[in-house]
Each structure stands twice: as C-alpha cells, then as structure tokens.
Design a protein around this motif. Structure first.
Motif, PDB file in Angstrom:
ATOM      1  N   VAL A  26      17.069  -7.066  19.182  1.00  0.00           N
ATOM      2  CA  VAL A  26      17.155  -7.993  20.314  1.00  0.00           C
ATOM      3  C   VAL A  26      16.319  -7.496  21.488  1.00  0.00           C
ATOM      4  CG1 VAL A  26      18.719  -8.954  22.052  1.00  0.00           C
ATOM      5  CG2 VAL A  26      19.403  -8.914  19.643  1.00  0.00           C
ATOM      6  N   ALA A  27      16.415  -6.217  21.800  1.00  0.00           N
ATOM      7  CA  ALA A  27      15.672  -5.675  22.941  1.00  0.00           C
ATOM      8  C   ALA A  27      14.168  -5.783  22.732  1.00  0.00           C
ATOM      9  CB  ALA A  27      16.081  -4.225  23.176  1.00  0.00           C
ATOM     10  N   VAL A  28      13.708  -5.415  21.542  1.00  0.00           N
ATOM     11  CA  VAL A  28      12.271  -5.455  21.268  1.00  0.00           C
ATOM     12  C   VAL A  28      11.742  -6.884  21.337  1.00  0.00           C
ATOM     13  CG1 VAL A  28      10.536  -5.120  19.469  1.00  0.00           C
ATOM     14  CG2 VAL A  28      12.221  -3.330  19.926  1.00  0.00           C
ATOM     15  N   LEU A  29      12.425  -7.806  20.666  1.00  0.00           N
ATOM     16  CA  LEU A  29      11.945  -9.189  20.634  1.00  0.00           C
ATOM     17  C   LEU A  29      12.065  -9.858  21.992  1.00  0.00           C
ATOM     18  CD1 LEU A  29      13.426 -10.229  17.182  1.00  0.00           C
ATOM     19  CD2 LEU A  29      11.010  -9.976  17.746  1.00  0.00           C
ATOM     20  N   ALA A  30      13.013  -9.432  22.802  1.00  0.00           N
ATOM     21  CA  ALA A  30      13.172 -10.039  24.127  1.00  0.00           C
ATOM     22  C   ALA A  30      12.137  -9.529  25.121  1.00  0.00           C
ATOM     23  CB  ALA A  30      14.584  -9.768  24.643  1.00  0.00           C
ATOM     24  N   LEU A  31      11.709  -8.273  24.974  1.00  0.00           N
ATOM     25  CA  LEU A  31      10.809  -7.681  25.965  1.00  0.00           C
ATOM     26  C   LEU A  31       9.330  -7.915  25.644  1.00  0.00           C
ATOM     27  CD1 LEU A  31      12.632  -4.294  26.620  1.00  0.00           C
ATOM     28  CD2 LEU A  31      12.645  -6.359  28.032  1.00  0.00           C
ATOM     29  N   MET A  32       9.006  -8.209  24.391  1.00  0.00           N
ATOM     30  CA  MET A  32       7.599  -8.399  24.035  1.00  0.00           C
ATOM     31  C   MET A  32       6.923  -9.519  24.831  1.00  0.00           C
ATOM     32  SD  MET A  32       7.718  -7.782  19.904  1.00  0.00           S
ATOM     33  CE  MET A  32       6.214  -8.723  19.623  1.00  0.00           C
ATOM     34  N   PRO A  33       7.515 -10.722  24.947  1.00  0.00           N
ATOM     35  CA  PRO A  33       6.845 -11.776  25.726  1.00  0.00           C
ATOM     36  C   PRO A  33       6.680 -11.407  27.192  1.00  0.00           C
ATOM     37  CG  PRO A  33       8.531 -12.706  24.294  1.00  0.00           C
ATOM     38  CD  PRO A  33       8.720 -11.218  24.280  1.00  0.00           C
ATOM     39  N   MET A  34       7.679 -10.764  27.770  1.00  0.00           N
ATOM     40  CA  MET A  34       7.580 -10.375  29.178  1.00  0.00           C
ATOM     41  C   MET A  34       6.427  -9.403  29.402  1.00  0.00           C
ATOM     42  SD  MET A  34      10.273  -8.232  31.523  1.00  0.00           S
ATOM     43  CE  MET A  34       9.875  -6.750  30.601  1.00  0.00           C
ATOM     44  N   GLY A  35       6.321  -8.394  28.540  1.00  0.00           N
ATOM     45  CA  GLY A  35       5.238  -7.436  28.684  1.00  0.00           C
ATOM     46  C   GLY A  35       3.872  -8.077  28.498  1.00  0.00           C
ATOM     47  N   THR A  36       3.776  -8.989  27.543  1.00  0.00           N
ATOM     48  CA  THR A  36       2.508  -9.679  27.309  1.00  0.00           C
ATOM     49  C   THR A  36       2.122 -10.534  28.511  1.00  0.00           C
ATOM     50  OG1 THR A  36       3.011  -9.750  24.946  1.00  0.00           O
ATOM     51  CG2 THR A  36       1.278 -11.223  25.738  1.00  0.00           C
ATOM     52  N   ALA A  37       3.084 -11.281  29.038  1.00  0.00           N
ATOM     53  CA  ALA A  37       2.798 -12.138  30.185  1.00  0.00           C
ATOM     54  C   ALA A  37       2.373 -11.311  31.399  1.00  0.00           C
ATOM     55  CB  ALA A  37       4.031 -12.975  30.520  1.00  0.00           C
ATOM     56  N   ALA A  38       3.058 -10.204  31.655  1.00  0.00           N
ATOM     57  CA  ALA A  38       2.720  -9.363  32.807  1.00  0.00           C
ATOM     58  C   ALA A  38       1.310  -8.792  32.672  1.00  0.00           C
ATOM     59  CB  ALA A  38       3.743  -8.240  32.946  1.00  0.00           C
ATOM     60  N   GLN A  39       0.944  -8.406  31.471  1.00  0.00           N
ATOM     61  CA  GLN A  39      -0.383  -7.848  31.273  1.00  0.00           C
ATOM     62  C   GLN A  39      -1.469  -8.914  31.421  1.00  0.00           C
ATOM     63  OE1 GLN A  39      -0.790  -4.722  31.090  1.00  0.00           O
ATOM     64  NE2 GLN A  39      -2.978  -4.600  30.727  1.00  0.00           N
ATOM     65  N   TYR A  40      -1.212 -10.109  30.924  1.00  0.00           N
ATOM     66  CA  TYR A  40      -2.193 -11.193  31.065  1.00  0.00           C
ATOM     67  C   TYR A  40      -2.370 -11.601  32.527  1.00  0.00           C
ATOM     68  CZ  TYR A  40      -3.071 -12.178  26.141  1.00  0.00           C
ATOM     69  OH  TYR A  40      -3.487 -12.109  24.832  1.00  0.00           O
ATOM     70  N   GLN A  41      -1.319 -11.492  33.311  1.00  0.00           N
ATOM     71  CA  GLN A  41      -1.463 -11.797  34.735  1.00  0.00           C
ATOM     72  C   GLN A  41      -2.440 -10.852  35.411  1.00  0.00           C
ATOM     73  OE1 GLN A  41       2.672 -11.609  35.867  1.00  0.00           O
ATOM     74  NE2 GLN A  41       2.913 -13.837  35.858  1.00  0.00           N
ATOM     75  N   GLN A  42      -2.519  -9.632  34.923  1.00  0.00           N
ATOM     76  CA  GLN A  42      -3.469  -8.668  35.483  1.00  0.00           C
ATOM     77  C   GLN A  42      -4.871  -8.880  34.908  1.00  0.00           C
ATOM     78  OE1 GLN A  42      -2.011  -4.674  34.990  1.00  0.00           O
ATOM     79  NE2 GLN A  42      -0.001  -5.148  35.849  1.00  0.00           N
ATOM     80  N   LEU A  43      -4.953  -9.231  33.623  1.00  0.00           N
ATOM     81  CA  LEU A  43      -6.263  -9.392  32.985  1.00  0.00           C
ATOM     82  C   LEU A  43      -6.979 -10.651  33.447  1.00  0.00           C
ATOM     83  CD1 LEU A  43      -5.462  -8.346  29.298  1.00  0.00           C
ATOM     84  CD2 LEU A  43      -6.815  -7.068  30.959  1.00  0.00           C
ATOM     85  N   TYR A  44      -6.228 -11.736  33.669  1.00  0.00           N
ATOM     86  CA  TYR A  44      -6.839 -13.024  33.985  1.00  0.00           C
ATOM     87  C   TYR A  44      -6.192 -13.611  35.238  1.00  0.00           C
ATOM     88  CZ  TYR A  44      -8.014 -12.186  29.147  1.00  0.00           C
ATOM     89  OH  TYR A  44      -8.434 -11.600  27.982  1.00  0.00           O
ATOM     90  N   PRO A  45      -6.537 -13.083  36.395  1.00  0.00           N
ATOM     91  CA  PRO A  45      -5.881 -13.510  37.634  1.00  0.00           C
ATOM     92  C   PRO A  45      -6.379 -14.851  38.169  1.00  0.00           C
ATOM     93  CG  PRO A  45      -7.521 -11.833  38.110  1.00  0.00           C
ATOM     94  CD  PRO A  45      -7.478 -11.965  36.621  1.00  0.00           C
ATOM     95  N   THR A  46      -7.518 -15.357  37.681  1.00  0.00           N
ATOM     96  CA  THR A  46      -8.096 -16.585  38.216  1.00  0.00           C
ATOM     97  C   THR A  46      -8.279 -17.620  37.102  1.00  0.00           C
ATOM     98  OG1 THR A  46     -10.377 -15.863  37.829  1.00  0.00           O
ATOM     99  CG2 THR A  46      -9.351 -15.240  39.932  1.00  0.00           C
TER     100      THR A  46
END
Length: 527
Positions: A26-46
């Motif tokens: 549960v922890a792994v599957l729940a945290l994967m989307p959050m981590g991906t979204a946070a990283q994409y916010q840094q990679l593609y800010p515009t």
C-alpha cells in the motif's frame, strides 16, 4: 448465510498474516504517483516545456509501451508515466493475496482444519476478497490524497486512485475464479498472471492499432478513465460489472467442487513411472514444463508486439537535441530508436525475472507441501534435488529472453527488410539481462537455504528492481540506491558500449548466493 459464517474471523486472520506484507504494498503504490508528480513539476515548470513532451509521448511505439497521453499537463503526464506500472503492480498484489488466502490454504491442508470449525464454505473466499478490497481502497484513497497534496486537481487525483484500486479489485476477483479451477496455488497464480499479461498485450495492441482491443482490457479501462483529462466516471461501471461477474462465477464454481480439489480435470497417471521420470531432473522438468511453456508464449507475443512497434519510433519526430533530452529523462539513453529498444529490453529482463523468481520459489513450495521429505528419503540427495529445480529457473530464464529477442528481431527485421541481421543483434541485446535475473534466483536460493520462512521476500527484491528501473532516475535517487538493483549494472543495449566486467560481477554474486543457500540447505532441518 451459514456459508459465510466465520468470515469476520478469517478476515482478521488474513489481515494479521499480511500485517507486514500489505502495508508495504500500500505504501509503495500510494507514494509512487506523488513522487512522480513532484518530480515532473520540477522538470517541466512551463507550458512550453510540456509542449516538447507531447511530441515525444505521442509516438506510436511509446503509446504501445505506456499508453496514450490524454491530457497535456503535469497530472496527465504523471498518469501516463506511472499508470501502467501502478496497474500491473496492484494487479500482481491482488492476485498473490487472493491465491495465498484461498487455494494455498487448501493445498496446505489448513483450510480443511478450519472447515471443521464453525466456518462456512464461502467464508475463505469472501475473507480473501474483502482483504484485497480493503487494501485497494486504502491505495485508492492514499493515491488521491498524496497527489492532491502536491498541488494537482482533486478530480483527476481521485480518478487516478480509483482506477488503480478498481483494477486491483477486479484482478483479485479473477484470482478467486482461478483458485476454483485448479488444485495448485502455483497454477492458480499462473492463471491470474496470464490474465494480467493478456490484458496488457490487448491494451498495447489497441493503443497502437484498433482501439477496440483496448476496451477489451481492464488496463485499457483504467487508462480511459482519463485522470486529469476530462474524467470519464462511467468507466468505473465497467469495473463494477466485471468484478461482480467474476465474484459470482467464483461462488458458483466453489459450490461445484470438493474441498482441496479443482474444477479442471486431472488425468490419472500411469501405474508405473516411465524412464523419463527416473531422477530429480526429470521430475523437475515435469513440474516446470507447463508454466515455462506459458511464459514462452507470453514473451514471444510481447517481443513481437514491441519489436514491430520499433520501426515507427522515429516517425513524426524531428531529430533534435530537445526531443532526445526529453526521451532520456523518460528513461532512454542515446538515440531515439536505441533508447526505445533499451527500455523494452530492460522491461523484458524484469518480466523474465518474474519467471525466475516463480521457478526458484518452487523449492519452498515443494518443501511446505510435504512432498520433499519422502523424496529425500530415497537415494536423492539434497544438493541434487535443489540443483534440479535451479537448472530450470536459470535455463528457463535464458530461453524466455532468447524467445523474446528472436521474436522482436523477426518483427522489426521484417519491417526493415533485414531479418538475418536484426535477430542476432536483438538476441545479444536482450541476453545481457540474464546475469541480473540470475542474481534474483541466487537471492531466492539463499533465503530458501538460510531463512526459509523469508523466501517470499524474493518477490520484494523483484518489485524493488521494478521501482528502481521505472522511477529511480526520474526521482533523482542517490546512485547507491540505484546500484542496489542488479539490472542497474547491465549495459543498456543498444546504445551504450558493451562491457563484460559488470556481467561477470553479477554472475559471481549469483554464484555466491547460490553457494550460500545450498550450504545452508544441506545443514538445516526440513519443514
């Protein structure tokens, strides 16, 4: 309602048995989307940076691999990148959980003992389905909450979570049906994983061809719930209907079979064994051949599908540095076509490693079922018996990779009119994954010999490798974390230069693990 008597007690028992295993899932599957979204916010800010991404991910080959991108936003890109991985892992969790609490309990004889108490006939299946439902509900809610926590829209986050959770519940119901059809937990798991593989292939074929095939796949349904891209809530009704049908079928089949028996007919064997069964290696072949054949067919189909998609990887793309850089961020190496093939072969290696783990864990299944002790009472030695099963885990993995590489080479070579050149090239590129898969076999043997009760953690090692491959670079994990996966040390062919040194080290590690496990098994008690 007497058939459901004791369901609550069995549910609490199942949750207690899985008190460590399920929270990790549960922890792994729940945290994967959050981590991906946070990283994409840094990679593609515009918005301009997102426009570059759209040109890459719309390529037919990447659509076959990850599905279509329905919405050009951080949320849509997150759902595209992490969606398939989440759906496959949650389905795997559900299949393993249901089979463990139904068919495996009957196979071990514990279900019969429980049946002698005040426990209804349908209670074990119901408890297993409720366990899976609770785990998937927790995953769905946590995915939605954590994704909202990084600033994405609540509607899309809820759709993403519900799509993942609904997929898990459906495949749990599929596993419940499979558990009624066969008397072997291993075969029931194989049926469930076969259904998962078929759903993935249908989705891949549909997303890159006739879209009707995607609508025939539950994985396709989850993607077409369209999180962050104009959610289609009515798609959840498809999951509800399919799940209800599978649950009804499981209950109906349960009432038509005896306890510890399966519905699939079992052919009586001959009165005397043939010379072909004279010895542990012949017996191991008899036990492994059915599962191995199913894996061979699945890997051949997957190799053909993704090899056939490779010829279109450069279509509609301008070969500029921006696009190559974006593809590199999404997991590639050097060159658009090479990056695609390297990613495909990496996934193929991990897929074949699932068979490696499954075949290796047959050692523990034979021991816990009670079949090992009478076998060792004969002239068969411990080392010879263990090596007989390990042989099929190692050589079977090599066969699967070879079949996938050959199928990919034929499919791609036929399109570029160079079958003779592409088949050996892709065979070599995919077979470099073999030493990494063998390390997982070594882990399984080491746990079996030294800590047999922890043998199932071999699956956790495989899941960790999948996580590192999919999200390691994207999340910016430390190099020492990435290096924990044996697949991180495999040359990314084609594209990277071939170096034999890391492969030799992987072989040495695998040999050391097998040696340690074999030494421990020769000294410990059976049981």
């Amino acid at each position: 309602m007497r058939t459901l008597a004791g369901t609550g007690h069995l549910l609490r028992l199942a949750l207690r048995i899985d008190r460590l295993r399920l929270p990790v899932w549960v922890a792994v599957l729940a945290l994967m989307p959050m981590g991906t979204a946070a990283q994409y916010q840094q990679l593609y800010p515009t918005d301009e940076s997102l426009q570059i991404v759209s040109g890459v991910v719309s390529n037919p080959s990447l659509v076959a691999l990850n599905g279509p991108l329905f919405g050009l936003s951080i949320g849509g890109l997150t759902a595209w990148k992490i969606g398939i991985t989440e759906l496959v892992l949650v389905a795997l969790m559900s299949v393993l959980t249901v089979v463990r609490h139904t068919r495996a309990e009957e196979e071990s004889g514990r279900a019969e003992l429980l049946g002698a108490t005040v426990v209804g006939r349908a209670a074990p299946v119901t408890a297993a389905l409720l366990t899976v439902a609770l785990a998937n509900l927790a995953i769905a809610l946590l995915v939605a909450a954590t994704v909202v926590g990084v600033g994405l829209p609540a509607g899309g986050a809820l759709a993403l979570g519900l799509g993942v959770g609904a997929t898990g519940v459906l495949f749990g119901a599929v596993a419940a049906v499979a558990a009624q059809c066969t008397r072997s937990a291993r075969t029931a798991t194989g049926i469930g994983l076969g259904a998962l593989g078929a759903a993935y292939l249908l989705r891949a074929l549909g997303d890159s061809g006739p879209v009707a095939l995607s609508w025939a796949s539950p994985i396709g349904w989850a993607l077409r719930l369209r999180p962050f891209a104009g959610e289609r809530w009515w798609v959840l009704a498809l999951f509800a209907a399919a799940t209800a049908a599978c649950v009804a079928a499981a209950y109906a089949l349960l009432g038509r079979r005896d306890l510890a028996a399966g519905l699939l007919p079992e052919r009586p064997g001959p009165a005397a064994a043939t010379p072909a069964l004279a010895g542990p290696f012949a017996l191991a072949w008899r036990l492994h051949r059915g599962v191995l054949l199913g894996w061979v067919v699945a890997l051949a189909l997957a190799g053909a599908v993704f090899g056939g998609s490779a010829s279109s990887i450069t279509d509609n793309l301008d070969a500029n540095q921006n696009l190559v850089d974006v593809l590199s961020r999404l997991g590639g190496t050097t060159g658009i076509l090479d990056a695609y093939l390297a990613a495909i072969f990496g996934i193929t290696g991990l897929t074949a490693a699932a068979y490696t783990v499954q075949a290796t864990l047959r050692l523990r299944a034979e021991e816990t079922s009670g079949r090992l002790e009478p076998l060792l009472a004969t002239r068969t030695g411990r080392s010879r018996w263990l090596l007989s099963h390990l042989l099929f885990a190692l050589l079977g993995t090599a066969l699967l990779l070879a079949v996938a590489g050959a199928a990919a080479g034929v499919a791609y070579g036929a399109q570029v009119h160079d079958v003779a050149g592409q088949v050996p090239r892709m065979l070599a590129d995919v077979l470099v994954q073999l030493p990494a898969a063998w390390v997982l076999a070594g882990i399984g043997v080491a746990l079996f010999g030294l800590a047999p009760r922890l043998t199932a953690l071999t699956w956790a090692a495989l899941i960790a490798c999948v996580m590192i491959l999919e999200l390691g670079a994207l999340l910016g994990l430390s190099q020492w974390v990435l290096d924990l996966s044996p697949f991180a040390h495999v040359p990314h062919l084609p594209g990277d230069p071939f170096t034999a040194t890391p492969l030799l080290w992987l072989l040495a590690v695998a040999a050391a693990l097998v040696g340690g496990g074999l030494a421990g098994f020769r000294r410990r008690d059976i049981g």
